[in-house]
Design an enzyme around this catalytic site. Structure first.
Site, mmCIF file in Angstrom:
data_model
loop_
_atom_site.group_PDB
_atom_site.id
_atom_site.type_symbol
_atom_site.label_atom_id
_atom_site.label_comp_id
_atom_site.label_asym_id
_atom_site.label_seq_id
_atom_site.Cartn_x
_atom_site.Cartn_y
_atom_site.Cartn_z
ATOM 1 C CG ASN A 162 35.237 54.974 40.358
ATOM 2 O OD1 ASN A 162 34.351 54.814 39.520
ATOM 3 N ND2 ASN A 162 35.490 56.149 40.936
ATOM 4 C CD GLU A 163 35.294 48.838 45.799
ATOM 5 O OE1 GLU A 163 36.527 48.662 45.659
ATOM 6 O OE2 GLU A 163 34.750 48.955 46.915
ATOM 7 N N PRO A 164 37.608 47.556 41.740
ATOM 8 C CG PRO A 164 39.135 46.050 42.705
ATOM 9 C CD PRO A 164 38.046 47.035 43.060
ATOM 10 C CB THR A 181 35.365 48.385 49.988
ATOM 11 O OG1 THR A 181 36.362 48.466 48.965
ATOM 12 C CG2 THR A 181 34.868 49.771 50.331
#
Length: 645
Positions: A162-164, A181
């Site tokens: 769950n990235e920014p 990442t």
């Protein structure tokens, strides 16, 4: 009373945090918690549903669970698991797949039923992913929900993938990976360009539904993002901050990962401190930087306004404290890294005697010596010390495949010009070219290619050491076995490496040893090399008299720099010395312009080194000391396991 003190100490922290001395202890505590949960639910005739994570963080947890299964009869027959994520696309048998990771690190070693294992499928057709993700959520619900979810944290603040920008109510879905990442994963894939751009991940909303959540983080590298996640405002820019919204989470950290939390980094802001000399030095430098005043201009009022009134009262007045810290910093500066002959050395970082020292520089990769301490290296030679350099590994993984063909083509042409028969060399060349044309990302090179890459690094290292003024007889290539074995086996034994290091130390009997303390190195080579050296030195100290007069200095530069309050020796460099250091680094042509493994810093190594050295000099100047062009910094290691004298 103790409870009140702890609450005051942790008042900046917005969720529960438990800190352990190191990763080993923390991992065993987490594993024990999981084992207790499994046994409790099994005894009640219930299934245990675990949410599992991948990556380096949970590996020791899994190792301890395996041990408990084999030695303490911990059974996983009633355990159901759901993994957080998987790269997309990804074949399950690929070396980078999380299916393979979980099999190798846990599932193949315990009695879990294969039908109870759930890992997102990286082989799906794109049009099938949405339905698959909904079904993944349904399976978790049907299993009774996650009893415990393990999490790591990425440097973007991602949990799972769950990235920014991820929503707090997000479910399992296909996501696009952040560039950072992908850079962090680049070594596993043989370059960032080979890292998938997408992944399937459980959502933050899915994670929130777990009855208990444990987020683990180890190492100094994770400290900045941990501070944001624990003490920062809730923000989609740092997805882990959403964990502040749940009551069923705990962060489990080692001391390094917790080091930037307020209670550890600036403890005077939250509690009464034991004002050691080291703590005082750190606090004064912090205060000087915070209010942008040189140390000697700090006042009692400045102390009082920034949580340091206790220090002023206990150790003051302020000016006396300022003078003491200023002098400590001033005494760390020396143009004589090998000690100044015939000088009073009571306030100098290095001894005056012997005037001519045997200095041994250990370089994990073939360019760490000139990148990190090239200016000091040159100065030691020019000041007449008997300087040796030892290149601990071949560094052959960090050479582009195209360089191999170019160098072999040169060798063929050169031999032809001398009228030599080149048929055997040309045959080898074709073998190499055929292999490289079919080479898969992160595939280990055939031995001949590894040798050529090692020769390239070796020739560059010799050129760099010669440029620094060293004679060939003082250049040592150790080729420690762990580096080559590590391409084929996990955690290779280092006993032979220790023995080789002991032999070199016994041969030279140095008064000074310089070693890389740059443990942020993403390869992991620096820390392994340091541990090998430390073990070798500790063994020799039991029998060798010369070791009592041998000091170990740690350097940094390629990946990070020491904080100013830790620096014990700062070697200033003139503009001309900075230029000479740059040219020494330039001898490493295979690492110039675009190194194979640059880490998350896109700058060339010579640029990183210069800017870090310049920043160190600026830091000293801002504190009120002389304005140098650049500085190389060192910290002394004492063999009681501590830095510092």
């Amino acid at each position: 009373m103790a409870r009140l003190n702890f609450l005051e100490e942790t008042r900046f922290e917005k969720l529960p945090v438990r800190v352990y001395k190191n990763e080993d202890i923390a991992s065993k505590k987490v594993a024990q918690k999981i084992a207790d949960l499994i046994r409790s639910k099994t005894k009640a005739g219930e299934k245990t549903v675990l949410g599992l994570a991948t990556g380096a963080t949970p590996v020791q947890v899994y190792e301890e669970l395996i041990r408990m299964h084999k030695e303490e009869n911990l059974s996983f027959e009633s355990v159901i698991t759901f993994n957080l994520d998987e790269y997309y696309p990804m074949q399950p048998d690929a070396s980078q797949s999380y299916v393979r990771f979980m099999d190798e690190n846990l599932f193949n070693h315990i009695d879990i039923r294969r039908e109870n294992i759930h890992i997102p499928d990286g082989t799906l057709e794109k049009e099938d992913i949405t339905d698959y993700c909904l079904n993944y959520e349904k399976k978790i619900t049907e299993a009774g929900g996650l009893d415990l979810q393990l999490l790591g944290i990425g440097r973007t603040g991602h949990i799972g993938f769950n990235e920014p920008g991820s929503a707090p109510n997000s479910g399992t879905r296909l996501v696009t990976l952040d560039d950072l990442t992908r850079r962090d994963a680049s070594r596993d894939f043989g370059g960032k360009e080979n890292v998938p751009t997408k992944a399937i991940t459980m959502g933050i909303g899915t994670i929130f539904k777990a009855h208990e959540i444990i987020l683990m983080a180890w190492s100094k590298k994770k400290a900045p993002i941990i501070k944001k996640a624990v003490e920062g405002e809730i923000s989609g820019e740092v997805p882990a901050t959403y964990l502040q919204l749940t009551d069923n989470v705990e962060f489990v950290l080692d001391r390094a990962a917790a080091s930037e939390l307020t209670r550890f980094d600036t403890p005077w802001l939250v509690k009464d401190c034991k004002w050691t000399d080291e703590q005082i030095k750190k606090a004064i430098i912090w205060l000087s930087n915070k209010i942008q005043k040189p140390i000697l201009k700090l006042t009692d009022e400045d102390y009082n306004s920034h949580g340091m009134a206790e220090l002023a009262t206990e150790k003051g007045p302020a000016y006396n404290i300022n003078i003491k810290v200023f002098n400590q910093l001033q005494h760390s500066i020396t143009g004589w890294p090998g000690g100044k002959p015939d000088a009073d050395d009571s306030q100098r970082p290095e001894r005056a005697i012997p005037a001519t020292k045997r200095s041994l520089i250990f370089s994990p990769h073939p360019d760490d010596d000139v990148i990190s301490m090239g200016g000091t290296f040159i100065r030691l030679v020019e000041q007449g010390h008997d300087v040796h350099v030892a290149y601990q590994t071949s560094g052959n993984t960090a050479v582009w495949d195209t360089d191999v063909l170019r160098y072999v083509e040169f060798a063929i042409d050169f031999d032809k010009s001398l009228g030599k028969n080149t048929s055997e060399l040309e045959e080898t060349y074709e073998e190499m070219r055929t292999f490289l044309e079919k080479k898969q990302p992160n595939q280990v090179d055939i031995e001949k290619i590894q040798q050529v890459k090692a020769f390239i690094r070796k020739s560059e290292a010799i050129a760099g050491a010669r440029y620094a003024g060293l004679e060939d007889k003082n250049i040592h290539f150790m080729a420690l076995p762990f580096y080559e074995k590590g391409k084929y086996v996990k955690n290779p034994d280092t006993e032979k490496d220790v023995e080789l290091t002991m032999e070199l130390l016994q041969q030279i009997k140095p008064h000074q040893v310089f070693a890389a303390g740059d443990f942020a190195d993403p390869h992991g080579t620096h820390i392994i090399c340091f541990e090998i050296l430390k073990e070798a030195m500790q063994r020799l100290q039991k029998t060798e008299e010369w070791t009592k007069d041998c000091w170990l200095w740690m350097y940094r530069g390629a990946w990070q720099e020491f904080p100013t309050h830790e620096i014990e020796m700062a070697v200033p460099l003139s503009p001309n010395e900075v230029k000479r250091k740059r040219h020494a680094i330039f001898q490493h042509q295979s690492q110039k312009d675009s190194p194979v493994f640059p880490g998350d810093d896109e700058r060339e190594f010579w640029v990183r080194a210069e800017e870090r050295n310049r920043e160190t000099a600026v830091d000293y100047h801002n504190l009120g000391l002389a304005n140098y062009e650049a500085m190389e910094a060192f910290v002394r290691w004492k063999f009681d396991g501590k830095k510092k004298k």
